[in-house]
Design a protein around this motif. Sequence first.
Motif, short mmCIF file in Angstrom:
data_model
loop_
_atom_site.label_atom_id
_atom_site.label_comp_id
_atom_site.label_asym_id
_atom_site.label_seq_id
_atom_site.Cartn_x
_atom_site.Cartn_y
_atom_site.Cartn_z
N THR A 199 39.74 38.09 122.27
CA THR A 199 39.44 38.05 123.71
C THR A 199 40.73 37.71 124.46
O THR A 199 41.70 37.23 123.87
N GLY A 200 40.69 37.92 125.77
CA GLY A 200 41.84 37.56 126.60
C GLY A 200 42.23 36.10 126.42
O GLY A 200 43.40 35.76 126.31
N ALA A 201 41.21 35.24 126.38
CA ALA A 201 41.48 33.81 126.22
C ALA A 201 42.18 33.53 124.90
O ALA A 201 43.11 32.72 124.83
N GLN A 202 41.73 34.22 123.83
CA GLN A 202 42.36 34.02 122.52
C GLN A 202 43.80 34.54 122.52
O GLN A 202 44.70 33.92 121.96
N ILE A 203 43.99 35.68 123.17
CA ILE A 203 45.34 36.23 123.28
C ILE A 203 46.26 35.25 124.01
O ILE A 203 47.39 34.99 123.58
N LEU A 204 45.74 34.66 125.08
CA LEU A 204 46.53 33.69 125.84
C LEU A 204 46.99 32.55 124.93
O LEU A 204 48.16 32.14 124.95
N MET A 205 46.07 32.05 124.11
CA MET A 205 46.43 30.95 123.21
C MET A 205 47.52 31.40 122.21
O MET A 205 48.44 30.64 121.92
N GLU A 206 47.38 32.63 121.71
CA GLU A 206 48.38 33.15 120.78
C GLU A 206 49.78 33.13 121.42
O GLU A 206 50.74 32.68 120.83
N VAL A 207 49.85 33.66 122.64
CA VAL A 207 51.16 33.75 123.30
C VAL A 207 51.70 32.36 123.64
O VAL A 207 52.90 32.10 123.50
N LEU A 208 50.81 31.46 124.07
CA LEU A 208 51.27 30.10 124.39
C LEU A 208 51.87 29.44 123.16
O LEU A 208 52.90 28.77 123.23
N LYS A 209 51.23 29.63 122.01
CA LYS A 209 51.76 29.07 120.77
C LYS A 209 53.12 29.67 120.46
O LYS A 209 54.07 28.97 120.10
N GLU A 210 53.19 30.99 120.64
CA GLU A 210 54.46 31.68 120.39
C GLU A 210 55.57 31.16 121.29
O GLU A 210 56.73 31.07 120.88
N GLU A 211 55.21 30.80 122.52
CA GLU A 211 56.21 30.28 123.46
C GLU A 211 56.51 28.81 123.22
O GLU A 211 57.29 28.20 123.95
N GLY A 212 55.84 28.23 122.26
CA GLY A 212 56.12 26.83 121.90
C GLY A 212 55.51 25.82 122.85
O GLY A 212 55.99 24.69 122.96
N VAL A 213 54.44 26.21 123.54
CA VAL A 213 53.81 25.28 124.50
C VAL A 213 53.05 24.20 123.74
O VAL A 213 52.20 24.49 122.90
N LYS A 214 53.38 22.94 124.05
CA LYS A 214 52.71 21.82 123.37
C LYS A 214 51.80 21.05 124.32
O LYS A 214 50.86 20.40 123.90
N THR A 215 52.13 21.11 125.60
CA THR A 215 51.37 20.33 126.59
C THR A 215 51.01 21.21 127.78
O THR A 215 51.84 21.98 128.27
N ILE A 216 49.75 21.08 128.22
CA ILE A 216 49.31 21.77 129.43
C ILE A 216 48.68 20.74 130.37
O ILE A 216 47.95 19.86 129.93
N PHE A 217 49.01 20.86 131.65
CA PHE A 217 48.41 20.00 132.65
C PHE A 217 47.36 20.81 133.39
O PHE A 217 47.68 21.93 133.86
N GLY A 218 46.13 20.33 133.49
CA GLY A 218 45.14 21.17 134.12
C GLY A 218 43.86 20.49 134.50
O GLY A 218 43.70 19.27 134.35
N PHE A 219 42.96 21.34 134.99
CA PHE A 219 41.66 20.90 135.47
C PHE A 219 40.71 22.09 135.33
O PHE A 219 40.98 23.14 135.89
N PRO A 220 39.59 21.92 134.59
CA PRO A 220 38.75 23.09 134.30
C PRO A 220 37.86 23.50 135.47
O PRO A 220 37.75 22.78 136.47
#
Lengths: 164, 561
Positions: free
Chosen positions: B4-25
Amino acid sequence: MIEEKHVLSILVENQPGVLSRISGLFGGRGYNIDSLCVAETTEPHVSRVTIVTRASKQIIEQIIKQLHKLINVMKVIELTGTEFVQREMALIKVNAKPEHRAEILRIVDIFRAKIIDVGLEHYTIEITGDEDKLSAILSLLKPLGIKEIAKTGIIALSREPKIV
Amino acid sequence: MKLTGAQILMEVLKEEGVKTIFGFPGGAVIDIYDELAKTDIHHVLVRHEQGAVHAADGYARASGGVGVVLVTSGPGATNTVTGIASAYMDSIPIVIFTGQVPTQLIGNDAFQEVDIVGITRPCTKHNYLVKDTKDLARIVKEAFYIAQSGRPGPVLIDIPKNVAATKINYKPPKKIHLKSYNPTYKPNIRQVSKAASLINDAKRPVIFAGGGVVLSKASKELTELAQKTKTPLTASLMGLGAFPGTDPLWLGMIGMHGTYRANMSTGACDLMIAVGVRFDDRVTGKTDEFASQAKIIHIDIDPTSIQKNVPVTIPIVGDCKTTLGQLNKLLDKEDLGDLNEKRKKWLEEIEKWKNTKPLAYAQEKVIKPQYVVEKLYELTKGKAIITTEVGQNQMWAAQYYHFDKPNHFITSGGLGVMGFGLPAAIGAQLACPKKLVVDIAGDGSIQMNIQEMATAAQCGLPVKVVILNNSYLGMVRQWQELFYEKRYSQTGMEHAPDFVKLAEAYGAVGLRATKPEEVEKVLKKGLSTPKAVIMDFVVEQEECVYPMVPAGAPLTEMLLV
């Protein structure tokens, strides 16, 4: 600061929002837009925007650099100061009472314009040319009564043989 | 692989080395949050989306990397705008993901729909609306590249709910290539060599460093240039820490609240080497008279910064680190002569300015805000990461805390956002868990994002808030005192919460000092407490920040104490 007219030819990626990025840049930074023309080139993913603006030397340098900075802008060419050709088209709906029709036809003929629509009381004239030619025909038609006018704004190309 | 798009997003974030996200659902990003829960990425739940962006800003600055934000559509998205605009002005790399209503509803005024791409167009480096899941991975990769390269800045990606939910055959994108985006890193060597010979000819040179030096990690090269050529150095607010604040060549900050010697040196210099600056009006004062005796060399990666506000002699478009490296190499080959002799008169003149009008205040029976910052500097040995709010607190922090290293002073410089300091401290603390992080605040601005105390408490972050509490919106009050005949229109903040109790209510520790002799004790206790702490310093109410150059006046015409 002396403001001068500048013609800019801008190649952009043909994507939604590009035009708004450009017009927003002009609006947000207080630059003038005299006219703006945009359409696809022979490559469907590239569009050409022609902008006529008035600016001082320092500001036109900023305008060009700021346009370059937009991610979707591929190339900015300042045509003013180089050899280039420019054209603008106008559609002019003019009153055409019977006693004036011959006069209108004569003017149209002199300017190598065309009548593209005829009504009971009006003609619609199509004319292409540079700004001077357009303002000349307008000043001749004005006394006869111009009902409506639509202009395209200037489009322009460099006269250099190489493709820019 | 079907994702899914959401899963793809997680894949790319991992690839970019993202460890921390600041957010609000929220509703529009619920699919993304569902996938996020299955990853190792640390999500920091803020209490207001503005706080998320400032926290990501602080995280990016303290770590020298990129900050990431995830919020929902509509109000979630609009609440990020101030944070984005601040990051844009200060050139901070942040990638912001906003949710959007499903593509078929866009334009229908759907629930929580807003055109966030339209709204943020003038305050992002670039932004995207993803209309098709198959474009998502490429766009995310492009965004991370654009945010961090050239002159950095925030990039926003708007993801409609159905784009996140749709499953497609996923192939990881290859290396991205942007046809129309190629920042210039390498300077024109002829310009650099012209600069080198101007430097050699100069009798009264000054280096003026800005945030660009910090962003390009060019402190080493800058320090080498200053020491090699024995050139005194000043910096903008954003450039503090780019050069050691304890070095004898350091002049202090330039500009509206700059030091006497920095501003006088600017007026008297015959060459200014401006590196990674944009000549903001708070720096230049009256531009016609700014460095009016000087030739100016201006190094910046963004061509639009050059010749925008101040005409320069040698413009050099290039990365600060690369350019200064080349300049240093060229200068090594030049015969600079006996620099001690050459600079003697100039450095003596500067020393005179330094001694006649140093930064000063008179400590009386009430606590002076400057004293608090000075004590904080002493007790932390200048090693803390300092964030600030905006106004007097920010200027006193800049004047009285001396930064020896870059990435240690985190402030909203260009946009001047009150409420920046606390969330930025949270971000900085997450990037540097072992460091001491202190937000120097005012009683006015701390209330603008005070809700983030809950975020700090929830994450167990030991951020320290030092409130210089004068019961006024101090900087505006100062202007009213000096230029509006003391008509304190709406700057009195007589009613504030009890910050000690407020800290306790948030599960943090609250301390207060009302007398000068209590300052050190409270600071020592607060700084050594391994929890979030608010220290409320009740300070002199009508203290002003000096020197001050009135807006639009020449830099050398300062109001002094």
